[in-house]
Design a protein around this motif. Structure first.
Motif, short mmCIF file in Angstrom:
data_model
loop_
_atom_site.label_atom_id
_atom_site.label_comp_id
_atom_site.label_asym_id
_atom_site.label_seq_id
_atom_site.Cartn_x
_atom_site.Cartn_y
_atom_site.Cartn_z
N UNK A 19 0.97 -0.98 0.20
CA UNK A 19 0.19 -0.22 -0.47
C UNK A 19 1.22 1.26 -0.16
N UNK A 20 1.66 1.51 -0.87
CA UNK A 20 2.39 2.26 -1.24
C UNK A 20 2.62 2.89 -2.53
N UNK A 21 3.22 4.41 -3.18
CA UNK A 21 3.66 4.59 -3.94
C UNK A 21 5.02 3.95 -5.12
N UNK A 22 4.97 3.82 -5.77
CA UNK A 22 6.26 3.49 -6.43
C UNK A 22 7.78 4.25 -5.91
N UNK A 23 7.59 5.63 -6.04
CA UNK A 23 8.32 6.35 -5.65
C UNK A 23 8.62 6.38 -4.38
N UNK A 24 7.37 6.27 -2.83
CA UNK A 24 7.69 6.43 -1.88
C UNK A 24 8.23 4.56 -1.96
N UNK A 25 7.76 4.32 -2.16
CA UNK A 25 9.17 2.39 -1.91
C UNK A 25 10.55 2.60 -2.04
N UNK A 26 10.43 3.46 -3.52
CA UNK A 26 12.15 3.08 -4.18
C UNK A 26 12.78 4.26 -2.88
N UNK A 27 12.42 5.04 -2.92
CA UNK A 27 12.95 6.52 -1.86
C UNK A 27 13.51 5.35 -0.85
N UNK A 28 12.53 4.76 0.04
CA UNK A 28 12.78 3.82 1.07
C UNK A 28 13.53 3.00 1.28
N UNK A 29 13.65 2.28 0.05
CA UNK A 29 14.24 1.47 0.64
C UNK A 29 15.88 1.41 -0.38
N UNK A 30 15.98 2.83 -0.85
CA UNK A 30 17.59 3.32 -1.45
C UNK A 30 17.57 4.35 -0.21
N UNK A 31 17.33 4.75 0.55
CA UNK A 31 17.53 5.32 2.09
C UNK A 31 18.03 4.25 3.06
N UNK A 32 17.35 3.27 2.98
CA UNK A 32 17.47 2.11 3.81
C UNK A 32 19.10 1.21 3.46
N UNK A 33 19.08 1.37 2.49
CA UNK A 33 20.54 0.94 1.34
C UNK A 33 21.75 1.60 2.20
N UNK A 34 21.23 2.82 1.83
CA UNK A 34 22.26 4.30 3.02
C UNK A 34 22.87 4.58 0.80
N UNK A 35 22.05 4.65 0.19
CA UNK A 35 22.15 4.50 -1.38
C UNK A 35 21.88 6.07 -2.05
N UNK A 36 22.66 6.45 -2.73
CA UNK A 36 22.27 8.23 -2.91
C UNK A 36 21.55 7.62 -4.06
N UNK A 37 20.79 8.39 -4.88
CA UNK A 37 19.84 9.15 -6.10
C UNK A 37 20.63 8.48 -7.13
N UNK A 38 21.95 9.13 -7.30
CA UNK A 38 22.45 9.27 -7.98
C UNK A 38 23.30 8.56 -8.47
N UNK A 39 23.93 7.58 -7.52
CA UNK A 39 24.53 6.27 -8.24
C UNK A 39 23.72 5.52 -8.34
N UNK A 40 22.58 5.60 -7.71
CA UNK A 40 22.12 3.92 -8.60
C UNK A 40 21.23 4.46 -9.85
N UNK A 41 20.62 5.51 -10.04
CA UNK A 41 20.54 6.25 -11.37
C UNK A 41 22.06 6.16 -12.68
N UNK A 42 23.10 6.22 -12.40
CA UNK A 42 24.24 5.84 -12.88
C UNK A 42 24.42 4.80 -13.01
N UNK A 43 24.59 3.68 -11.91
CA UNK A 43 24.29 1.85 -12.30
C UNK A 43 23.63 1.66 -12.98
N UNK A 44 22.47 2.72 -12.95
CA UNK A 44 21.23 1.63 -13.82
C UNK A 44 21.07 2.39 -15.55
N UNK A 45 22.25 2.59 -15.71
CA UNK A 45 22.33 3.30 -17.18
C UNK A 45 20.93 3.67 -17.70
N UNK A 46 20.37 4.18 -17.23
CA UNK A 46 19.42 5.35 -18.11
C UNK A 46 19.33 6.49 -17.67
#
Length: 139
Positions: A31-58
């Motif tokens: 019961x969450x939005x995709x954005x909220x889910x992704x951001x909470x998992x990213x925060x939980x893992x101690x990652x940065x959005x910039x790093x993830x986007x770079x590794x995602x190659x998008x």
């Protein structure tokens, strides 16, 4: 501990009160939005959005729009973001379900390749190479 989908369905089918079911199973419902889910998992893992986007190659702008909830990604782009964030198969499948996409399935050849690559910590470019080598659409 998570309840299996089959368990939840069995409880839902046997309940006479939807509110009771929702209250008892609230922790197991997506019961969450995709954005909220992704951001909470990213925060939980101690990652940065910039790093993830770079590794995602998008595309960087597109990646930030997805993470902010301004754009809805395709299944492939969502997989790329989740893989870039080093999500587990379970976490990826939760993200796919939230977005109403089919979860990764070992019964599908393309998904089997993706699952294998994730389990072996392949980067996106290597996953795309494996998909291409097996005549499947790349991420």
């Amino acid at each position: 501990m998570k309840k299996l989908t089959d368990e939840l369905m069995k409880e839902l089918n046997s309940t006479s009160q939807i509110d009771k079911y929702l209250n008892e199973n609230g922790d197991y419902l997506l019961d969450t939005t995709l954005s909220d889910y992704l951001c909470s998992k990213i925060e939980e893992k101690g990652l940065t959005k910039a790093g993830i986007i770079k590794k995602s190659e998008i595309n960087e702008i597109y990646g930030y729009q997805i993470l902010s909830g301004k754009r809805v990604p395709s299944r492939n782009k969502l997989l790329s973001i989740c893989i870039g964030a080093e999500f587990s198969i379970s976490e990826i499948n939760d993200a796919l379900k939230i977005s109403e996409f089919s979860p990764l399935s070992p019964k599908k050849k393309r998904d089997s390749i993706i699952i294998f690559c994730i389990k072996n910590k392949y980067p996106i470019w290597k996953i795309n190479e494996e998909l291409y080598d097996h005549d499947f659409q790349t991420l």
